[in-house]
Design a protein around this motif. Structure first.
Motif, PDB file in Angstrom:
ATOM      1  N   UNK A   1       0.836  -1.199   0.000  1.00 25.84           N
ATOM      2  CA  UNK A   1       0.000   0.000   0.000  1.00 25.84           C
ATOM      3  C   UNK A   1       0.874   1.253   0.000  1.00 25.84           C
ATOM      4  N   UNK A   2       0.372   2.310  -0.615  1.00 26.76           N
ATOM      5  CA  UNK A   2       1.030   3.618  -0.623  1.00 26.76           C
ATOM      6  C   UNK A   2      -0.010   4.636  -0.178  1.00 26.76           C
ATOM      7  N   UNK A   3       0.362   5.469   0.787  1.00 32.57           N
ATOM      8  CA  UNK A   3      -0.596   6.435   1.302  1.00 32.57           C
ATOM      9  C   UNK A   3       0.085   7.754   1.645  1.00 32.57           C
ATOM     10  N   UNK A   4      -0.705   8.815   1.612  1.00 33.78           N
ATOM     11  CA  UNK A   4      -0.282  10.122   2.103  1.00 33.78           C
ATOM     12  C   UNK A   4      -1.196  10.485   3.255  1.00 33.78           C
ATOM     13  N   UNK A   5      -0.602  10.852   4.386  1.00 32.95           N
ATOM     14  CA  UNK A   5      -1.383  11.211   5.567  1.00 32.95           C
ATOM     15  C   UNK A   5      -1.106  12.655   5.930  1.00 32.95           C
ATOM     16  N   UNK A   6      -2.178  13.417   6.101  1.00 33.23           N
ATOM     17  CA  UNK A   6      -2.070  14.833   6.413  1.00 33.23           C
ATOM     18  C   UNK A   6      -2.533  15.075   7.843  1.00 33.23           C
ATOM     19  N   UNK A   7      -1.705  15.762   8.604  1.00 31.32           N
ATOM     20  CA  UNK A   7      -2.043  16.180   9.951  1.00 31.32           C
ATOM     21  C   UNK A   7      -2.184  17.702   9.959  1.00 31.32           C
ATOM     22  N   UNK A   8      -3.044  18.262  10.848  1.00 31.46           N
ATOM     23  CA  UNK A   8      -3.922  17.524  11.759  1.00 31.46           C
ATOM     24  C   UNK A   8      -5.035  16.820  10.991  1.00 31.46           C
ATOM     25  N   UNK A   9      -5.683  15.954  11.675  1.00 29.15           N
ATOM     26  CA  UNK A   9      -6.728  15.136  11.073  1.00 29.15           C
ATOM     27  C   UNK A   9      -6.907  13.869  11.899  1.00 29.15           C
ATOM     28  N   UNK A  10      -6.262  12.782  11.495  1.00 26.47           N
ATOM     29  CA  UNK A  10      -5.521  12.636  10.236  1.00 26.47           C
ATOM     30  C   UNK A  10      -6.454  12.413   9.058  1.00 26.47           C
ATOM     31  N   UNK A  11      -5.973  12.808   7.885  1.00 29.60           N
ATOM     32  CA  UNK A  11      -6.653  12.501   6.631  1.00 29.60           C
ATOM     33  C   UNK A  11      -5.692  11.671   5.796  1.00 29.60           C
ATOM     34  N   UNK A  12      -6.165  10.576   5.277  1.00 26.61           N
ATOM     35  CA  UNK A  12      -5.284   9.665   4.540  1.00 26.61           C
ATOM     36  C   UNK A  12      -5.819   9.406   3.145  1.00 26.61           C
ATOM     37  N   UNK A  13      -4.944   9.564   2.165  1.00 28.19           N
ATOM     38  CA  UNK A  13      -5.263   9.289   0.775  1.00 28.19           C
ATOM     39  C   UNK A  13      -4.487   8.061   0.349  1.00 28.19           C
ATOM     40  N   UNK A  14      -5.208   7.030  -0.095  1.00 25.79           N
ATOM     41  CA  UNK A  14      -4.587   5.772  -0.511  1.00 25.79           C
ATOM     42  C   UNK A  14      -4.415   5.719  -2.026  1.00 25.79           C
ATOM     43  N   UNK A  15      -3.309   5.131  -2.446  1.00 27.85           N
ATOM     44  CA  UNK A  15      -3.068   4.965  -3.870  1.00 27.85           C
ATOM     45  C   UNK A  15      -4.046   3.961  -4.472  1.00 27.85           C
ATOM     46  N   UNK A  16      -4.549   4.300  -5.649  1.00 32.57           N
ATOM     47  CA  UNK A  16      -5.386   3.380  -6.410  1.00 32.57           C
ATOM     48  C   UNK A  16      -4.702   2.988  -7.711  1.00 32.57           C
ATOM     49  N   UNK A  17      -3.394   3.301  -7.785  1.00 31.97           N
ATOM     50  CA  UNK A  17      -2.579   2.945  -8.958  1.00 31.97           C
ATOM     51  C   UNK A  17      -3.167   3.534 -10.235  1.00 31.97           C
ATOM     52  N   UNK A  18      -3.612   4.782 -10.166  1.00 30.80           N
ATOM     53  CA  UNK A  18      -4.195   5.429 -11.329  1.00 30.80           C
ATOM     54  C   UNK A  18      -3.111   5.824 -12.330  1.00 30.80           C
ATOM     55  N   UNK A  19      -3.433   5.864 -13.606  1.00 33.51           N
ATOM     56  CA  UNK A  19      -2.457   6.351 -14.595  1.00 33.51           C
ATOM     57  C   UNK A  19      -2.262   7.856 -14.438  1.00 33.51           C
ATOM     58  N   UNK A  20      -1.182   8.362 -14.984  1.00 33.39           N
ATOM     59  CA  UNK A  20      -0.921   9.802 -14.906  1.00 33.39           C
ATOM     60  C   UNK A  20      -2.058  10.574 -15.570  1.00 33.39           C
ATOM     61  N   UNK A  21      -2.463  11.696 -14.980  1.00 35.26           N
ATOM     62  CA  UNK A  21      -3.531  12.493 -15.603  1.00 35.26           C
ATOM     63  C   UNK A  21      -3.071  13.075 -16.931  1.00 35.26           C
ATOM     64  N   UNK A  22      -4.022  13.372 -17.767  1.00 37.12           N
ATOM     65  CA  UNK A  22      -3.713  13.993 -19.054  1.00 37.12           C
ATOM     66  C   UNK A  22      -3.369  15.460 -18.852  1.00 37.12           C
ATOM     67  N   UNK A  23      -2.577  16.007 -19.767  1.00 39.83           N
ATOM     68  CA  UNK A  23      -2.293  17.442 -19.775  1.00 39.83           C
ATOM     69  C   UNK A  23      -3.454  18.149 -20.457  1.00 39.83           C
ATOM     70  N   UNK A  24      -3.894  19.262 -19.872  1.00 37.07           N
ATOM     71  CA  UNK A  24      -5.043  19.979 -20.422  1.00 37.07           C
ATOM     72  C   UNK A  24      -4.793  21.485 -20.334  1.00 37.07           C
ATOM     73  N   UNK A  25      -5.610  22.281 -21.020  1.00 39.57           N
ATOM     74  CA  UNK A  25      -5.448  23.740 -20.943  1.00 39.57           C
ATOM     75  C   UNK A  25      -5.728  24.258 -19.534  1.00 39.57           C
ATOM     76  N   UNK A  26      -5.203  25.437 -19.262  1.00 41.98           N
ATOM     77  CA  UNK A  26      -5.405  26.056 -17.949  1.00 41.98           C
ATOM     78  C   UNK A  26      -6.887  26.325 -17.736  1.00 41.98           C
ATOM     79  N   UNK A  27      -7.401  25.832 -16.615  1.00 39.87           N
ATOM     80  CA  UNK A  27      -8.794  26.078 -16.258  1.00 39.87           C
ATOM     81  C   UNK A  27      -8.915  27.228 -15.278  1.00 39.87           C
ATOM     82  N   UNK A  28     -10.101  27.374 -14.728  1.00 38.18           N
ATOM     83  CA  UNK A  28     -10.338  28.483 -13.808  1.00 38.18           C
ATOM     84  C   UNK A  28      -9.608  28.291 -12.490  1.00 38.18           C
ATOM     85  N   UNK A  29      -9.352  27.025 -12.133  1.00 40.10           N
ATOM     86  CA  UNK A  29      -8.744  26.757 -10.827  1.00 40.10           C
ATOM     87  C   UNK A  29      -7.450  25.966 -10.973  1.00 40.10           C
TER      88      UNK A  29
END
Length: 434
Positions: free
Chosen positions: A281-309
């Motif tokens: 497993x691969x995870x990122x944990x943010x404190x305070x919290x804790x909040x944990x994001x687990x890897x789902x082995x997603x492919x790299x996101x596509x490059x896209x034009x600059x959006x509003x955010x």
């Protein structure tokens, strides 16, 4: 973290660190400096009633008044004791950021101990994970001044805290006593590679990652080496955790380990290799919290034009290679295939990234940026960079921001081209607001 010895037969000697001798170190003091005396001869008198009373008296001393305070106190106390107390008071003030005012005001420190010990919030999080795994006893190898041992004991876990440096072990023992945890923490001065951990159901190893020339980046140059720590971890009956540098390459993570990157208040503090939890497993944990994001082995996101955010992932998310998971959450893509900035058209707040509303997208051009900032009346300018060689202070000098407004400029690349994105952070909605 303490300088621990390598195992027998190691091909290289343990790193030498002038601030961490294996034997007592004697430091000659100049009264005007009142630098901390970094040896047992200075620590032990501070543990006496006279020393403790003196520590109470110098608590919170303004560094600008140290010379006057020292001159007054030397009339009634030995000069060496006064210097040691003032040095310890200064270390306690520095330690407040990691341990909080209450604990820091009672604990004992060495200069390296303040700098290299685990932040209390991070240690408490790890101790809670241990407790949740059913751990009741831990061998804390390379215990340093005892920060992790303290957190483990406060979680109700019995701890054997081991360090080979006599001063560091003495400080750890003094801290266990000072915080009323001596009944749960046994401190042992020993080579960690010679300690039998069979009587403990978990192992925690914090190898030294500094040598005489500074930080050590090769895990096999840790003291003890990562390979030794992994073998010690695999021998634990229930669980184990190995603290490593946040920059550890993912390919260096041993088979069967869980890799966790931890940030506290947005700052990446460490990576931990866990055994006995979720292999691979691969995870990122943010404190305070804790909040944990687990890897789902997603492919790299596509490059896209600059959006509003623009979304800036937390450093732990980036280190854990989980930018794709953030991009999926906000329905976004990358500004550039090599840059960890996510852009999207919609605002979908996530704890794993900071959102910015982008108002302007410019090719890299300092004159155009300067004119834009002058037009907007921007006097408070936050400069962030990723994928740019320009230093933030250099840019500030060139644009000379003036005015009542604030803005953030991102120096980055968009689809391979140098660019400047101007915007501002999106403030969280007030409580109760949809």
């Amino acid at each position: 973290m303490s300088d621990c010895s390598h195992g027998a037969g190691s091909s290289q000697p343990p790193p030498r660190n002038p601030a961490r001798h294996l034997g007592p170190r004697r430091t000659i003091h100049r009264l005007a400096d009142n630098e901390p005396v970094n040896d047992l001869d200075a620590l032990l008198p501070l543990l006496t009633p006279e020393g403790r009373a003196l520590l109470d008296e110098v608590r919170g001393t303004d560094p600008a008044r140290e010379l006057a305070v020292a001159t007054r106190l030397r009339r009634d106390h030995p000069a060496a004791l006064v210097s040691a107390a003032l040095g310890q008071a200064r270390l306690r003030q520095r330690a407040v950021a990691k341990f909080g005012a209450v604990d820091a005001g009672r604990m004992f420190f060495t200069p390296n101990g303040v700098e290299q010990s685990t932040r209390a919030t991070v240690a408490a999080y790890r101790a809670e994970r241990m407790r949740a795994l059913g751990v009741t006893s831990v061998a804390d190898l390379c215990c340093g001044i005892g920060g992790d041992a303290i957190a483990l004991a406060r979680a109700g876990i019995r701890v054997l805290a081991v360090d080979r440096d006599p001063l560091t072990a003495a400080v750890a023992r003094a801290n266990a006593d000072a915080l009323g945890l001596a009944g749960l923490i046994e401190v042992r001065e020993a080579d960690v590679t010679e300690v039998d951990t069979a009587g403990y159901d978990a192992v925690f190893v914090d190898p030294a990652r500094r040598g005489g020339r500074g930080r050590v980046f090769d895990p096999e140059s840790y003291s003890p080496p990562l390979s030794w720590a992994v073998e010690a971890a695999r021998g634990a009956s229930r669980a184990a955790a190995l603290k490593v540098a946040p920059g550890i390459p993912h390919e260096a993570v041993p088979a069967g380990a869980e890799a966790e990157w931890v940030s506290d208040g947005g700052d990446v503090k460490e990576a931990v290799l866990w055994f006995g939890t979720e292999p691979g497993a691969v995870r990122a944990t943010l404190l305070p919290g804790p909040r944990t994001l687990l890897s789902r082995r997603l492919p790299d996101p596509a490059v896209r034009p600059v959006g509003r955010y623009l979304y800036e992932p937390d450093g732990a998310v980036i280190r854990a290679h989980l930018v794709a998971e953030v991009a999926e959450r906000v329905g976004g893509g990358l500004l550039d295939a090599t840059i960890a900035y996510v852009t999207a058209d919609d605002l979908l707040p996530t704890p794993y990234a900071t959102a910015y509303e982008i108002t302007d997208h410019l090719p890299f051009n300092v004159k155009r940026l300067k004119a834009l900032l002058r037009e907007r009346g921007v006097g408070t300018l936050t400069v962030k960079k990723r994928g740019s060689a320009v230093e933030p202070e250099e840019l500030r000098r060139k644009v000379r921001p003036q005015g009542p407004n604030a803005a953030t400029v991102f120096l980055t690349r968009v689809a391979g081209a140098p660019a400047m994105l101007v915007g501002h952070p999106v403030r969280p909605a007030p409580s109760g607001t949809p």
